[in-house]
Design a protein around this motif. Structure first.
Motif, PDB file in Angstrom:
ATOM      1  N   ALA A  33     -26.287   2.943 -40.876  1.00  9.61           N
ATOM      2  CA  ALA A  33     -25.681   3.495 -42.091  1.00  9.61           C
ATOM      3  C   ALA A  33     -25.596   5.007 -42.026  1.00  9.61           C
ATOM      4  O   ALA A  33     -24.660   5.605 -42.565  1.00  9.61           O
ATOM      5  CB  ALA A  33     -26.480   3.053 -43.315  1.00  9.61           C
ATOM      6  N   GLY A  34     -26.543   5.652 -41.349  1.00  6.70           N
ATOM      7  CA  GLY A  34     -26.512   7.106 -41.232  1.00  6.70           C
ATOM      8  C   GLY A  34     -25.271   7.629 -40.531  1.00  6.70           C
ATOM      9  O   GLY A  34     -24.898   8.793 -40.712  1.00  6.70           O
ATOM     10  N   ASN A  35     -24.599   6.780 -39.756  1.00  7.13           N
ATOM     11  CA  ASN A  35     -23.374   7.198 -39.066  1.00  7.13           C
ATOM     12  C   ASN A  35     -22.280   7.637 -40.026  1.00  7.13           C
ATOM     13  O   ASN A  35     -21.469   8.497 -39.697  1.00  7.13           O
ATOM     14  CB  ASN A  35     -22.838   6.076 -38.182  1.00  7.13           C
ATOM     15  CG  ASN A  35     -23.718   5.794 -36.992  1.00  7.13           C
ATOM     16  OD1 ASN A  35     -24.638   6.533 -36.687  1.00  7.13           O
ATOM     17  ND2 ASN A  35     -23.451   4.696 -36.316  1.00  7.13           N
ATOM     18  N   ILE A  36     -22.232   7.050 -41.222  1.00  3.80           N
ATOM     19  CA  ILE A  36     -21.157   7.399 -42.164  1.00  3.80           C
ATOM     20  C   ILE A  36     -21.266   8.827 -42.670  1.00  3.80           C
ATOM     21  O   ILE A  36     -20.285   9.387 -43.144  1.00  3.80           O
ATOM     22  CB  ILE A  36     -21.088   6.426 -43.362  1.00  3.80           C
ATOM     23  CG1 ILE A  36     -22.364   6.503 -44.193  1.00  3.80           C
ATOM     24  CG2 ILE A  36     -20.753   5.019 -42.915  1.00  3.80           C
ATOM     25  CD1 ILE A  36     -22.279   5.821 -45.517  1.00  3.80           C
ATOM     26  N   LEU A  37     -22.461   9.421 -42.564  1.00  2.61           N
ATOM     27  CA  LEU A  37     -22.661  10.795 -43.032  1.00  2.61           C
ATOM     28  C   LEU A  37     -22.471  11.821 -41.927  1.00  2.61           C
ATOM     29  O   LEU A  37     -22.543  13.023 -42.188  1.00  2.61           O
ATOM     30  CB  LEU A  37     -24.065  10.944 -43.626  1.00  2.61           C
ATOM     31  CG  LEU A  37     -24.374  10.069 -44.837  1.00  2.61           C
ATOM     32  CD1 LEU A  37     -25.824  10.215 -45.237  1.00  2.61           C
ATOM     33  CD2 LEU A  37     -23.447  10.394 -45.999  1.00  2.61           C
ATOM     34  N   ASN A  38     -22.255  11.369 -40.706  1.00  4.14           N
ATOM     35  CA  ASN A  38     -22.129  12.277 -39.574  1.00  4.14           C
ATOM     36  C   ASN A  38     -20.656  12.378 -39.174  1.00  4.14           C
ATOM     37  O   ASN A  38     -20.144  11.530 -38.449  1.00  4.14           O
ATOM     38  CB  ASN A  38     -22.972  11.807 -38.392  1.00  4.14           C
ATOM     39  CG  ASN A  38     -23.017  12.812 -37.277  1.00  4.14           C
ATOM     40  OD1 ASN A  38     -22.217  13.732 -37.214  1.00  4.14           O
ATOM     41  ND2 ASN A  38     -23.969  12.632 -36.380  1.00  4.14           N
ATOM     42  N   THR A  39     -19.992  13.424 -39.642  1.00  2.00           N
ATOM     43  CA  THR A  39     -18.566  13.580 -39.351  1.00  2.00           C
ATOM     44  C   THR A  39     -18.323  14.205 -37.979  1.00  2.00           C
ATOM     45  O   THR A  39     -17.181  14.382 -37.585  1.00  2.00           O
ATOM     46  CB  THR A  39     -17.873  14.427 -40.429  1.00  2.00           C
ATOM     47  OG1 THR A  39     -18.529  15.703 -40.505  1.00  2.00           O
ATOM     48  CG2 THR A  39     -17.934  13.736 -41.783  1.00  2.00           C
ATOM     49  N   ASN A  40     -19.388  14.524 -37.245  1.00  7.39           N
ATOM     50  CA  ASN A  40     -19.242  15.089 -35.905  1.00  7.39           C
ATOM     51  C   ASN A  40     -19.088  14.017 -34.834  1.00  7.39           C
ATOM     52  O   ASN A  40     -18.781  14.326 -33.689  1.00  7.39           O
ATOM     53  CB  ASN A  40     -20.447  15.968 -35.558  1.00  7.39           C
ATOM     54  CG  ASN A  40     -20.497  17.191 -36.447  1.00  7.39           C
ATOM     55  OD1 ASN A  40     -19.476  17.769 -36.763  1.00  7.39           O
ATOM     56  ND2 ASN A  40     -21.692  17.558 -36.855  1.00  7.39           N
ATOM     57  N   ILE A  41     -19.345  12.762 -35.190  1.00  9.60           N
ATOM     58  CA  ILE A  41     -19.191  11.668 -34.235  1.00  9.60           C
ATOM     59  C   ILE A  41     -18.205  10.657 -34.804  1.00  9.60           C
ATOM     60  O   ILE A  41     -17.968  10.625 -36.001  1.00  9.60           O
ATOM     61  CB  ILE A  41     -20.540  10.962 -33.932  1.00  9.60           C
ATOM     62  CG1 ILE A  41     -21.123  10.327 -35.204  1.00  9.60           C
ATOM     63  CG2 ILE A  41     -21.533  11.912 -33.300  1.00  9.60           C
ATOM     64  CD1 ILE A  41     -22.288   9.414 -34.953  1.00  9.60           C
ATOM     65  N   LEU A  42     -17.632   9.873 -33.960  1.00 11.90           N
ATOM     66  CA  LEU A  42     -16.722   8.827 -34.419  1.00 11.90           C
ATOM     67  C   LEU A  42     -17.351   7.463 -34.180  1.00 11.90           C
ATOM     68  O   LEU A  42     -16.734   6.563 -33.624  1.00 11.90           O
ATOM     69  CB  LEU A  42     -15.376   8.939 -33.697  1.00 11.90           C
ATOM     70  CG  LEU A  42     -14.523  10.128 -34.105  1.00 11.90           C
ATOM     71  CD1 LEU A  42     -13.249  10.190 -33.268  1.00 11.90           C
ATOM     72  CD2 LEU A  42     -14.167  10.049 -35.583  1.00 11.90           C
TER      73      LEU A  42
END
Length: 158
Positions: A33-42
């Motif tokens: 879920a933390g991926n949705i807050l990281n706009t530096n990765i796709l």
């Protein structure tokens, strides 16, 4: 610390956390879920239950009180990898979601377009929100896998 862009106040993503009712793990990769807050990765969040992900939830919570609460969400739907654009159509994408204002008896339903472009959703809650939950109500089916993906959710506030 808040910042301002084009007259709109926003809060930095490192000041909030995301959790989900499930996450997919494939080999050494967890689509958390933390991926949705990281706009530096796709790398998206991918739900990890059998079926299409309907009923799964993501909770976003700020680590401190907000002055005026959350105003909108910027959503990048699906698995949006610009070097592998076919992944968008291979996986499920959200079609309809319900956003709950946790702590209050408020929610809003939103139809999400089937596009790998950012979409802005104005929450319009009457009460100041600090914690929201997003529930998947419907999905666009992928052509290859039955996993629902969300690349980014950026909460904004004044």
């Amino acid at each position: 610390m808040p910042g301002e862009k084009n007259g709109i106040w926003y809060y930095f993503l490192n000041e909030c956390t995301a959790a989900a009712t499930s996450e997919l793990t494939e080999g050494e990769t967890t689509y958390s879920a933390g991926n949705i807050l990281n706009t530096n990765i796709l790398t998206p969040w991918v739900e990890g239950v059998s079926g299409n992900g309907t009923g799964e939830r993501i909770r976003i919570e700020y680590n401190h009180d907000l002055l005026f609460g959350l105003y909108s969400l910027e959503i990048l739907n699906g698995y949006a990898d610009y070097s592998k654009p076919y992944l968008y159509g291979y996986n499920n994408r959200i079609k309809k979601i319900r956003v709950y204002n946790i702590g209050y008896d408020e929610y809003r339903d939103f139809e999400i377009e089937d596009t790998p472009q950012y979409q802005s959703l104005v929450l319009g809650f009457e009460n100041k929100s600090k914690i929201i939950e997003i529930e998947i109500l419907e999905v666009y089916l992928g052509s290859r896998w039955n996993d629902t993906c969300i690349n980014a959710i950026i909460p904004t506030g004044f």
